[in-house]
Design an enzyme around this catalytic site. Structure first.
Site, mmCIF file in Angstrom:
data_model
loop_
_atom_site.group_PDB
_atom_site.id
_atom_site.type_symbol
_atom_site.label_atom_id
_atom_site.label_comp_id
_atom_site.label_asym_id
_atom_site.label_seq_id
_atom_site.Cartn_x
_atom_site.Cartn_y
_atom_site.Cartn_z
ATOM 1 N N ASN A 7 0.775 1.783 -9.410
ATOM 2 C CA ASN A 7 1.276 1.498 -7.891
ATOM 3 C C ASN A 7 1.558 2.890 -6.851
ATOM 4 O O ASN A 7 2.939 1.941 -7.239
ATOM 5 C CB ASN A 7 1.436 0.211 -7.674
ATOM 6 C CG ASN A 7 1.377 -0.551 -6.325
ATOM 7 O OD1 ASN A 7 1.031 0.160 -5.434
ATOM 8 N ND2 ASN A 7 0.833 -1.472 -5.895
ATOM 9 N N ARG A 91 -3.587 1.689 -8.099
ATOM 10 C CA ARG A 91 -4.319 0.940 -7.285
ATOM 11 C C ARG A 91 -4.340 1.703 -5.872
ATOM 12 O O ARG A 91 -3.441 2.752 -5.873
ATOM 13 C CB ARG A 91 -3.244 -0.112 -6.785
ATOM 14 C CG ARG A 91 -2.954 -0.757 -5.307
ATOM 15 C CD ARG A 91 -1.733 -1.464 -5.087
ATOM 16 N NE ARG A 91 -2.302 -1.632 -3.901
ATOM 17 C CZ ARG A 91 -1.092 -2.955 -2.978
ATOM 18 N NH1 ARG A 91 -0.117 -1.421 -3.303
ATOM 19 N NH2 ARG A 91 -1.701 -2.904 -1.337
ATOM 20 N N HIS A 180 -5.893 -6.563 -0.488
ATOM 21 C CA HIS A 180 -5.179 -7.701 -1.323
ATOM 22 C C HIS A 180 -6.701 -8.536 -2.297
ATOM 23 O O HIS A 180 -6.039 -9.403 -2.719
ATOM 24 C CB HIS A 180 -3.976 -9.146 -0.396
ATOM 25 C CG HIS A 180 -2.786 -9.015 -0.185
ATOM 26 N ND1 HIS A 180 -2.489 -9.881 1.321
ATOM 27 C CD2 HIS A 180 -1.930 -8.465 -0.002
ATOM 28 C CE1 HIS A 180 -1.263 -9.271 1.520
ATOM 29 N NE2 HIS A 180 -0.782 -8.187 0.541
ATOM 30 N N ARG A 241 4.928 -8.562 9.769
ATOM 31 C CA ARG A 241 3.797 -7.809 10.968
ATOM 32 C C ARG A 241 3.598 -8.717 11.749
ATOM 33 O O ARG A 241 3.184 -10.038 11.726
ATOM 34 C CB ARG A 241 2.874 -6.999 9.641
ATOM 35 C CG ARG A 241 2.586 -5.882 9.796
ATOM 36 C CD ARG A 241 1.703 -5.517 8.438
ATOM 37 N NE ARG A 241 2.072 -4.852 7.172
ATOM 38 C CZ ARG A 241 1.685 -5.084 5.809
ATOM 39 N NH1 ARG A 241 0.201 -5.803 6.019
ATOM 40 N NH2 ARG A 241 2.019 -5.238 4.707
ATOM 41 N N GLU A 385 -1.435 -8.800 -9.715
ATOM 42 C CA GLU A 385 -1.987 -7.905 -9.595
ATOM 43 C C GLU A 385 -2.243 -6.858 -10.382
ATOM 44 O O GLU A 385 -3.667 -5.863 -10.579
ATOM 45 C CB GLU A 385 -1.375 -7.709 -8.294
ATOM 46 C CG GLU A 385 -2.708 -8.155 -6.644
ATOM 47 C CD GLU A 385 -1.355 -7.835 -5.762
ATOM 48 O OE1 GLU A 385 0.172 -8.011 -5.625
ATOM 49 O OE2 GLU A 385 -2.728 -6.901 -4.958
#
Ligand code: AMP
Length: 398
Positions: A7, A91, A180, A241, A385
């Site tokens: 990743n 990823r 996601h 965010r 993940e």
């Protein structure tokens, strides 16, 4: 077969080596400050001690070289040679409309990923650098790209179109993509397994609540809506965010604060969310919870506003699917914060949800937290993940 999961961010790289047959993690780690002074590699074999080594990493190729050295060296390595790594799963953040599934990486695929760079200018170029570095160092090893957006490609048009001139969609592909995806897919499948039901017959809402946060509605095994949009800025209030806001706020703040659009966007991405709402107390829910428990307004308003937004989306997605069988909480906050889960479920009694307060008082465990008579099951399912990427990779290279 051992699968190396990578990743890759702009200045960091997370990795895990996973045995695809047993699904056990063999080693994991992280390279930080790539291309910046003071870079370091953190490496931990399963059951072994964590090693932190400060060493120069001028670029991602050097970082991956160090990862491969750590995995193969005689002292702390976990494999004898690179030949024991059967495939690499990368990823990739944005696959646009081109990738509705994971894919074996070829030169054509790399070009197609590059074509999505405009949609994720901070992430995709970094992901591509990771792929390039791995291909240089392991030229014979198959590589697979696993996209954050792919799981959401099943959304119907009415869910992914914005109320904008249609030509923006046609010319620039302005639409909802969602992110996601590997987590939403993994957690929703796991929920069906744990409940002993067929994934294809269920209506599931997944609340991925971490520093980045998103919700998805998964009906009959397919994503039908999700809260993040063209970029990961839309939807829930996140660590830094803003999530959903009135778009006019951008111009209004630009005028009032004498800022450019870029500067306002930086505020929305980096200085808003629970960090901004709490008046810069923290983007970390552990600090916010302390403030909430001390009865301070900044902790109270922040956690309440965060949970309220989650609750609103859950209600909306129950409407989207005309019902819901299970609601799953995952990621840092979803897995570890009983207070948020409690506040979210407080107003969902009308859907047939009853939370078992005692069971809810747990952190980081896979658990059903609704009462046995609750019509809708509420579950905590730690996301994984890396394992999801390893599974996808294994399925394609087997
Ligand atoms: P993530 O982006 O999924 O790593 O989630 C980060 C968020 O999860 C932060 O706000 C943390 O406060 C929260 N978090 C992670 N671990 C814990 C924990 N053990 N207890 C409470 N909150 C946690």
């Amino acid at each position: 077969m051992n699968i190396l999961v990578i990743n890759c961010g702009s200045s960091s790289l997370k990795f895990q080596l996973i045995d695809a047959q047993t699904e056990q993690m063999i080693a994991k780690g992280l390279c930080e400050r790539i291309g910046i002074e003071g870079s370091q590699i953190v490496y931990q074999p399963a059951g072994g001690t964590k090693e932190e080594t400060v060493t120069p990493m001028p670029d991602h190729t050097k970082a991956i070289e160090l990862v491969l050295e750590a995995l193969t060296n005689e002292k702390t390595g976990v494999v004898k040679s690179l030949e024991e790594i059967g495939a690499v799963g990368h990823r990739i953040v944005h696959g646009g409309e081109k990738f509705a599934a994971s894919t074996i990486i070829t030169d054509e695929v790399i070009e197609a990923i590059k074509a999505c760079n405009d949609l994720a200018p901070l992430h995709n170029p970094a992901n591509l650098i990771g792929i390039d570095a791995c291909r240089k160092l392991m030229p014979k090893t198959p590589m697979v790209g696993v996209f954050d957006t792919a799981f959401h490609q099943t959304m119907p048009k009415e869910a992914y179109l914005y109320g904008l001139p249609y030509e923006y969609y046609e010319k620039y592909q302005v639409r909802r993509y969602g992110f996601h995806g590997t987590s939403h897919s993994y957690v929703s499948k796991r929920a069906a397994d744990l409940l002993g039901k067929k994934y294809e017959d269920m209506k599931i809402i997944v609340c991925h609540l971490g520093n980045g946060a998103s919700i998805s509605a998964v009906e009959n095994g397919k994503c039908v809506d999700t809260s993040m949009g063209l970029t990961p800025l839309e939807g829930l209030i996140m660590g830094t965010r803003s999530g959903d806001i009135d778009p006019s706020i951008v111009e209004y703040i630009a005028q009032k604060e004498n800022k450019s659009i870029e500067e306002v966007m930086t505020v929305l991405n980096k200085k808003s969310g629970v960090l901004g709402l709490s008046d810069n107390l923290s983007s970390d829910f552990r600090d916010l919870e302390k403030s909430y428990n001390a009865g301070e307004d900044r902790g109270l308003r922040t956690i309440r506003a965060f949970s309220y937004r989650v609750m609103k989306y859950v209600g909306a997605y129950a409407a989207v699917m005309n019902g819901v069988d299970a609601i799953c909480f995952t990621a840092g906050v979803g897995e570890n914060n009983p207070l948020v889960r409690d506040l979210v479920c407080e107003h969902l009694g009308y859907l047939g949800i009853t939370l078992d307060k005692e069971k809810n008082d747990t952190r980081g465990e896979e658990l059903e937290i609704s009462t046995p008579d609750s019509k809708v099951k509420v579950m905590v399912i730690p996301t994984n993940e890396e394992l999801a990427i390893a599974r996808e990779t294994f399925a394609l290279v087997q």
